[in-house]
Enzyme design. Sequence first.
Site, short mmCIF file in Angstrom:
data_model
loop_
_atom_site.label_atom_id
_atom_site.label_comp_id
_atom_site.label_asym_id
_atom_site.label_seq_id
_atom_site.Cartn_x
_atom_site.Cartn_y
_atom_site.Cartn_z
N CYS A 185 0.84 -1.21 0.00
CA CYS A 185 0.00 0.00 0.00
C CYS A 185 0.88 1.25 0.00
CB CYS A 185 -0.90 -0.01 1.23
SG CYS A 185 -1.80 1.53 1.45
N CYS A 219 -4.27 -0.07 8.60
CA CYS A 219 -3.57 -1.35 8.79
C CYS A 219 -2.31 -1.13 9.62
CB CYS A 219 -3.09 -1.90 7.44
SG CYS A 219 -4.37 -2.23 6.25
N GLN A 267 -21.05 -8.64 9.42
CA GLN A 267 -19.61 -8.95 9.45
C GLN A 267 -18.95 -8.42 8.18
OE1 GLN A 267 -17.85 -10.40 11.84
NE2 GLN A 267 -19.33 -11.42 13.17
N ASP A 309 -21.33 -14.04 21.56
CA ASP A 309 -20.43 -13.34 20.62
C ASP A 309 -20.43 -11.88 21.04
OD1 ASP A 309 -18.95 -12.39 18.52
OD2 ASP A 309 -20.43 -12.85 16.97
N CYS A 333 -13.88 -11.35 19.92
CA CYS A 333 -13.01 -10.45 19.14
C CYS A 333 -11.95 -9.84 20.05
CB CYS A 333 -13.83 -9.38 18.44
SG CYS A 333 -14.86 -8.42 19.55
C1 LIG Z 1 -19.43 -8.86 17.93
S1 LIG Z 1 -21.08 -8.38 17.61
C2 LIG Z 1 -21.78 -9.94 17.21
C3 LIG Z 1 -22.98 -9.92 16.32
C4 LIG Z 1 -23.40 -11.24 15.69
N1 LIG Z 1 -23.22 -12.38 16.53
C5 LIG Z 1 -22.69 -11.45 14.35
O1 LIG Z 1 -21.90 -12.38 14.20
O2 LIG Z 1 -22.96 -10.68 13.42
C6 LIG Z 1 -21.66 -8.03 19.23
C7 LIG Z 1 -23.10 -7.58 19.31
O3 LIG Z 1 -23.45 -7.40 20.69
C8 LIG Z 1 -24.37 -6.32 20.81
N2 LIG Z 1 -24.37 -5.94 22.23
C9 LIG Z 1 -23.51 -5.14 22.90
N3 LIG Z 1 -23.77 -5.15 24.22
C10 LIG Z 1 -24.83 -5.98 24.40
C11 LIG Z 1 -25.57 -6.43 25.56
N4 LIG Z 1 -25.26 -6.01 26.78
N5 LIG Z 1 -26.56 -7.31 25.36
C12 LIG Z 1 -26.90 -7.73 24.13
N6 LIG Z 1 -26.24 -7.35 23.01
C13 LIG Z 1 -25.22 -6.48 23.14
C14 LIG Z 1 -23.84 -5.33 19.80
O4 LIG Z 1 -24.84 -4.42 19.41
C15 LIG Z 1 -23.40 -6.26 18.65
O5 LIG Z 1 -24.45 -6.46 17.73
#
Ligand SMILES: C[S@@+](CC[C@H](N)C(=O)[O-])C[C@H]1O[C@@H](n2cnc3c(N)ncnc32)[C@H](O)[C@@H]1O
EC number: 2.1.1.-
Length: 453
Positions: free
Chosen positions: A76, A85, A285, A383, A410
């Site tokens: 890049c 990055c 994602q 997640d 993550c």
């Molecule tokens: C890493 S993302 C995972 C989304 C989904 N599993 C995916 O693979 O697309 C984490 C998600 O948790 C939600 N979130 C954050 N805090 C939360 C809470 N206390 N209870 C429920 N959801 C929450 C966020 O809005 C987000 O959509």
Amino acid sequence: MEASLLKKNQSVEITIEDLTHDGNGVGKIDGYPLFIPNTLPGEKVTAKIIKLNKNYGFARMENLEVVSAERVEPPCAVYSKCGGCSLQHLSYVGQLAFKRNQVEETMKRIGKLNVEVKETLGMENPWRYRNKSQVPVGFVNGKLTAGFYQKRSHEIIDMSTCLIQSEQGDFAVQKTREVLAKYGTEPYDEKTGKGNIRHIMTRFAHTTGQLMLVLVTTKDRLPFKEEIIRDLSEQLALTSIVQNINPQRTNVIFGDRTKTLWGKDIIEDTIHGIRFAISARSFYQVNPLQTEVLYQQAIEAAELTGEETVIDAYCGIGSISLCLAKKAKHVYGVEIVDQAIQDARANAELNNLSNTTFETGKAEEVIPTWYKAGIVADVLVVDPPRKGCDEKLLQTILAMKPKKVVYVSCNPGTLARDMKILSDGGYEANLVQPVDMFPMTTHIEAVTVLNLK
Ligand SMILES: C[S@@+](CC[C@H](N)C(=O)[O-])C[C@H]1O[C@@H](n2cnc3c(N)ncnc32)[C@H](O)[C@@H]1O
């Protein structure tokens, strides 16, 4: 060595011993750690000290004396300036090893866990993987420019391409900036709060070829709107042009109001054969190929037979929930963002998956009420965002005792912390599988399954 024996602007010769979680090389001078960006383990460098704290300092590489075999030329053109990055100078094999080592080291240090960490599942081609670009717009040298911010600043870089974006999205950003410049559209200036166009966002669905373009503006009115729409729809293979209006003086990209200017409100993509309708504001994602790999790990870990009750905590638009619903008795999903839950319900309907229930709320509040109402998961998927699972949710899991907890993470730090709590509460994990969702960056995704002992 005491920091006081080193001086700011002093040049030192140092051997790099390790990489930090954010990709900086670290070496020591008589035990005093110096962090030096753009250096790799095994390298010997001359570096100028730029900051000294009590227990550690920062330096800038001046000369590379001994070069690591893992060093590669970053392709890049703006890599040294761009804040996007930070691992392009490390071979891709080296990046995968770095991510695995980070997970292993974190499991030991934070989790005090002796689990096997598998080799990171990487991409065959780790470039042009992102399906979403979100590019700030501004004036650079009097020219309307769309480019990422420089490292640790909000100065926009004049860039013609981003090598981790999809070609379709990248091309759309460049064409859009040309069209906006042609009609004299005024970019938003963060310092004065004046101007109109703030961000250009694109989303590309690789399984359908559909492309959405979002113009984020400060004002409802977009001068030469008809001409801009005409030119964009003629020059780009678009499915949708959307305007989002954000009048606030804030770093938050999106405002509350979104309207479709041309074409459809959504684009459609598929993951593991499940169709997803994605609107401008939906969480989705960003690396579609590796999402398939990540979800495959979660699906295999769940070992569903069709008889199980599954809870998907932090479910977003229900993408994991719906992949699991094909093989479960019933899936319950909970997510804090109401729009995502509406998307999840619409996506369940789109795929005729009636064995799903989605509820808006905090996982740590909704799941205890489900448990009280007699809903007990055989498999519970989490997640969470980077901060990991809420303590109250972990306690509910320990009370509910699902046979399996599938943890998609993550952030290895909070993964290790939460795994320790679950392990102390009667669960056992043997393996952690890192998956490279974000090549060229230091972000790490990992999946593990904890079984009830
Ligand atoms: C890493 S993302 C995972 C989304 C989904 N599993 C995916 O693979 O697309 C984490 C998600 O948790 C939600 N979130 C954050 N805090 C939360 C809470 N206390 N209870 C429920 N959801 C929450 C966020 O809005 C987000 O959509």
